[in-house]
Motif scaffolding. Structure first.
Motif, PDB file in Angstrom:
ATOM      1  N   VAL A 186       0.871  -1.181   0.000  1.00  0.00           N
ATOM      2  CA  VAL A 186       0.000   0.000   0.000  1.00  0.00           C
ATOM      3  C   VAL A 186       0.906   1.228   0.000  1.00  0.00           C
ATOM      4  N   ASP A 187       0.799   2.053  -1.034  1.00  0.00           N
ATOM      5  CA  ASP A 187       1.618   3.266  -1.180  1.00  0.00           C
ATOM      6  C   ASP A 187       3.106   2.933  -1.123  1.00  0.00           C
ATOM      7  N   GLY A 188       3.498   1.828  -1.750  1.00  0.00           N
ATOM      8  CA  GLY A 188       4.901   1.448  -1.804  1.00  0.00           C
ATOM      9  C   GLY A 188       5.437   0.764  -0.565  1.00  0.00           C
ATOM     10  N   THR A 189       4.601   0.509   0.438  1.00  0.00           N
ATOM     11  CA  THR A 189       5.042  -0.128   1.689  1.00  0.00           C
ATOM     12  C   THR A 189       4.327  -1.458   1.854  1.00  0.00           C
ATOM     13  N   ARG A 190       5.119  -2.489   2.194  1.00  0.00           N
ATOM     14  CA  ARG A 190       4.512  -3.798   2.402  1.00  0.00           C
ATOM     15  C   ARG A 190       3.743  -3.794   3.722  1.00  0.00           C
ATOM     16  N   SER A 191       2.560  -4.377   3.697  1.00  0.00           N
ATOM     17  CA  SER A 191       1.674  -4.381   4.859  1.00  0.00           C
ATOM     18  C   SER A 191       1.153  -5.787   5.087  1.00  0.00           C
ATOM     19  N   THR A 192       0.680  -6.009   6.290  1.00  0.00           N
ATOM     20  CA  THR A 192       0.072  -7.302   6.641  1.00  0.00           C
ATOM     21  C   THR A 192      -1.435  -7.168   6.791  1.00  0.00           C
ATOM     22  N   VAL A 193      -1.867  -6.128   7.514  1.00  0.00           N
ATOM     23  CA  VAL A 193      -3.295  -5.861   7.716  1.00  0.00           C
ATOM     24  C   VAL A 193      -3.546  -4.407   7.365  1.00  0.00           C
ATOM     25  N   VAL A 194      -4.554  -4.173   6.532  1.00  0.00           N
ATOM     26  CA  VAL A 194      -4.878  -2.802   6.103  1.00  0.00           C
ATOM     27  C   VAL A 194      -6.319  -2.510   6.493  1.00  0.00           C
ATOM     28  N   PRO A 195      -6.573  -1.546   7.395  1.00  0.00           N
ATOM     29  CA  PRO A 195      -7.958  -1.142   7.702  1.00  0.00           C
ATOM     30  C   PRO A 195      -8.562  -0.416   6.509  1.00  0.00           C
ATOM     31  N   LEU A 196      -9.777  -0.752   6.184  1.00  0.00           N
ATOM     32  CA  LEU A 196     -10.480  -0.154   5.053  1.00  0.00           C
ATOM     33  C   LEU A 196     -11.539   0.795   5.591  1.00  0.00           C
ATOM     34  N   VAL A 197     -11.114   1.986   5.930  1.00  0.00           N
ATOM     35  CA  VAL A 197     -12.028   3.002   6.451  1.00  0.00           C
ATOM     36  C   VAL A 197     -11.740   4.317   5.730  1.00  0.00           C
ATOM     37  N   GLY A 198     -12.751   5.138   5.636  1.00  0.00           N
ATOM     38  CA  GLY A 198     -12.563   6.443   4.996  1.00  0.00           C
ATOM     39  C   GLY A 198     -12.577   6.344   3.484  1.00  0.00           C
ATOM     40  N   LYS A 199     -11.478   6.779   2.848  1.00  0.00           N
ATOM     41  CA  LYS A 199     -11.407   6.823   1.386  1.00  0.00           C
ATOM     42  C   LYS A 199     -11.005   5.464   0.830  1.00  0.00           C
ATOM     43  N   GLU A 200     -11.045   5.338  -0.500  1.00  0.00           N
ATOM     44  CA  GLU A 200     -10.694   4.079  -1.157  1.00  0.00           C
ATOM     45  C   GLU A 200      -9.198   3.787  -1.005  1.00  0.00           C
ATOM     46  N   VAL A 201      -8.892   2.467  -0.990  1.00  0.00           N
ATOM     47  CA  VAL A 201      -7.520   2.004  -0.771  1.00  0.00           C
ATOM     48  C   VAL A 201      -7.086   1.205  -2.005  1.00  0.00           C
ATOM     49  N   HIS A 202      -5.844   1.454  -2.483  1.00  0.00           N
ATOM     50  CA  HIS A 202      -5.280   0.738  -3.635  1.00  0.00           C
ATOM     51  C   HIS A 202      -4.210  -0.221  -3.110  1.00  0.00           C
TER      52      HIS A 202
ATOM     53  N   GLY B 117       2.853  -4.877  -8.632  1.00  0.00           N
ATOM     54  CA  GLY B 117       1.928  -5.945  -9.016  1.00  0.00           C
ATOM     55  C   GLY B 117       0.559  -5.408  -9.394  1.00  0.00           C
ATOM     56  N   PRO B 118      -0.368  -6.303  -9.729  1.00  0.00           N
ATOM     57  CA  PRO B 118      -1.727  -5.874 -10.107  1.00  0.00           C
ATOM     58  C   PRO B 118      -2.397  -5.128  -8.947  1.00  0.00           C
ATOM     59  N   THR B 119      -3.141  -4.107  -9.322  1.00  0.00           N
ATOM     60  CA  THR B 119      -3.753  -3.232  -8.310  1.00  0.00           C
ATOM     61  C   THR B 119      -5.201  -3.635  -8.073  1.00  0.00           C
ATOM     62  N   LEU B 120      -5.524  -3.773  -6.794  1.00  0.00           N
ATOM     63  CA  LEU B 120      -6.898  -4.057  -6.375  1.00  0.00           C
ATOM     64  C   LEU B 120      -7.412  -2.798  -5.661  1.00  0.00           C
ATOM     65  N   THR B 121      -8.529  -2.248  -6.140  1.00  0.00           N
ATOM     66  CA  THR B 121      -9.103  -1.037  -5.539  1.00  0.00           C
ATOM     67  C   THR B 121     -10.259  -1.434  -4.626  1.00  0.00           C
ATOM     68  N   LEU B 122     -10.187  -1.005  -3.375  1.00  0.00           N
ATOM     69  CA  LEU B 122     -11.214  -1.315  -2.364  1.00  0.00           C
ATOM     70  C   LEU B 122     -11.833   0.001  -1.901  1.00  0.00           C
ATOM     71  N   ILE B 123     -13.157   0.063  -2.006  1.00  0.00           N
ATOM     72  CA  ILE B 123     -13.897   1.281  -1.639  1.00  0.00           C
ATOM     73  C   ILE B 123     -14.756   0.945  -0.422  1.00  0.00           C
ATOM     74  N   PRO B 124     -14.359   1.386   0.795  1.00  0.00           N
ATOM     75  CA  PRO B 124     -15.139   1.057   1.996  1.00  0.00           C
ATOM     76  C   PRO B 124     -16.441   1.832   2.030  1.00  0.00           C
ATOM     77  N   PRO B 125     -17.422   1.318   2.742  1.00  0.00           N
ATOM     78  CA  PRO B 125     -18.700   2.044   2.872  1.00  0.00           C
ATOM     79  C   PRO B 125     -18.512   3.277   3.740  1.00  0.00           C
ATOM     80  N   PRO B 126     -19.376   4.257   3.588  1.00  0.00           N
ATOM     81  CA  PRO B 126     -19.277   5.458   4.453  1.00  0.00           C
ATOM     82  C   PRO B 126     -19.566   5.094   5.899  1.00  0.00           C
ATOM     83  N   PRO B 127     -19.007   5.834   6.845  1.00  0.00           N
ATOM     84  CA  PRO B 127     -19.267   5.533   8.263  1.00  0.00           C
ATOM     85  C   PRO B 127     -20.729   5.729   8.599  1.00  0.00           C
ATOM     86  N   PRO B 128     -21.257   4.974   9.550  1.00  0.00           N
ATOM     87  CA  PRO B 128     -22.670   5.132   9.925  1.00  0.00           C
ATOM     88  C   PRO B 128     -22.913   6.497  10.536  1.00  0.00           C
TER      89      PRO B 128
END
Length: 204
Positions: free
Chosen positions: A69-85, A93-104
């Motif tokens: 994520v953003d050039g840094t290797r990660s193990t767990v990525v929270p999907l909150v707020g804006k979309e994450v690539h 490598g191939p890019t997966l785009t994840l768009i989290p739902p808006p907060p309640p």
């Protein structure tokens, strides 16, 4: 998994979009048994797991090649707020785009309960009206209408008293009653002695 959690939107490198329901986990990889299949040699058979939690969605690496994520290797990525690539298998490598739902939305504001500790307590039998202070007593200086008011002069001060006589009081002669009271014990003592002597003579 909370009831308010909404589906997660996922966009593959080829542009395909999916909505992942929050009732279960979802696996991304090259294997045909995965929920999202990516045909790329840098992607492991089971590469990424998307997990719905009480705090939102998580992207967890379950591969040997890793995720970036953003050039840094990660193990767990929270999907909150804006979309994450997320890149799979390598930093390019191939890019997966994840768009989290808006907060309640926040819960509705509830007004605070009124503070009744300072309210006046009403006793039963008073008709529900608050107690009133007693009326002030009438002033003594007021007179009946139509009658004149008599004003007394102020009492003379203690310093205005007539001077005391400088002569010492003359001693008074003792009265006959005081002389009798003084001699009464002597008479009683003599009478008791005479009675005692008479008794001894009678017994002898």
């Amino acid at each position: 998994m909370p009831e308010l959690l909404s589906p997660l939107r996922l966009v593959t490198p080829s542009g395909d979009e999916s909505a992942l329901v929050p009732e279960r986990d979802h696996v991304v990889g090259r294997g045909r048994e995965c929920d999202i299949v990516l045909s790329d040699g840098r992607v492991s058979r089971r590469h990424l797991r998307l997990e719905p939690t009480a705090d939102g969605w998580l992207a967890r690496d379950i591969s040997s090649n890793g995720i970036w994520v953003d050039g840094t290797r990660s193990t767990v990525v929270p999907l909150v707020g804006k979309e994450v690539h997320i890149r799979l298998g390598a930093a390019n490598g191939p890019t997966l785009t994840l768009i989290p739902p808006p907060p309640p939305p926040p819960p509705p504001h509830r007004p605070a309960a009124p503070d009744v500790s300072t309210e006046e307590t009403v006793l039963a039998g008073h008709g529900g009206a608050p107690s009133q202070p007693p009326p002030p007593a009438p002033q003594a200086a007021q007179a009946a209408p139509g009658r004149p008011i008599s004003i007394r002069p102020p009492a003379p001060a203690a310093s205005a008293a007539p001077p005391a006589s400088t002569q010492a009081p003359s001693p008074q002669a003792p009265s006959s009653q005081s002389v009798y009271l003084r001699t009464l014990p002597t008479f009683l003592w003599l009478a008791a002695v005479g009675f005692f002597l008479g008794a001894l003579i009678a017994l002898s």
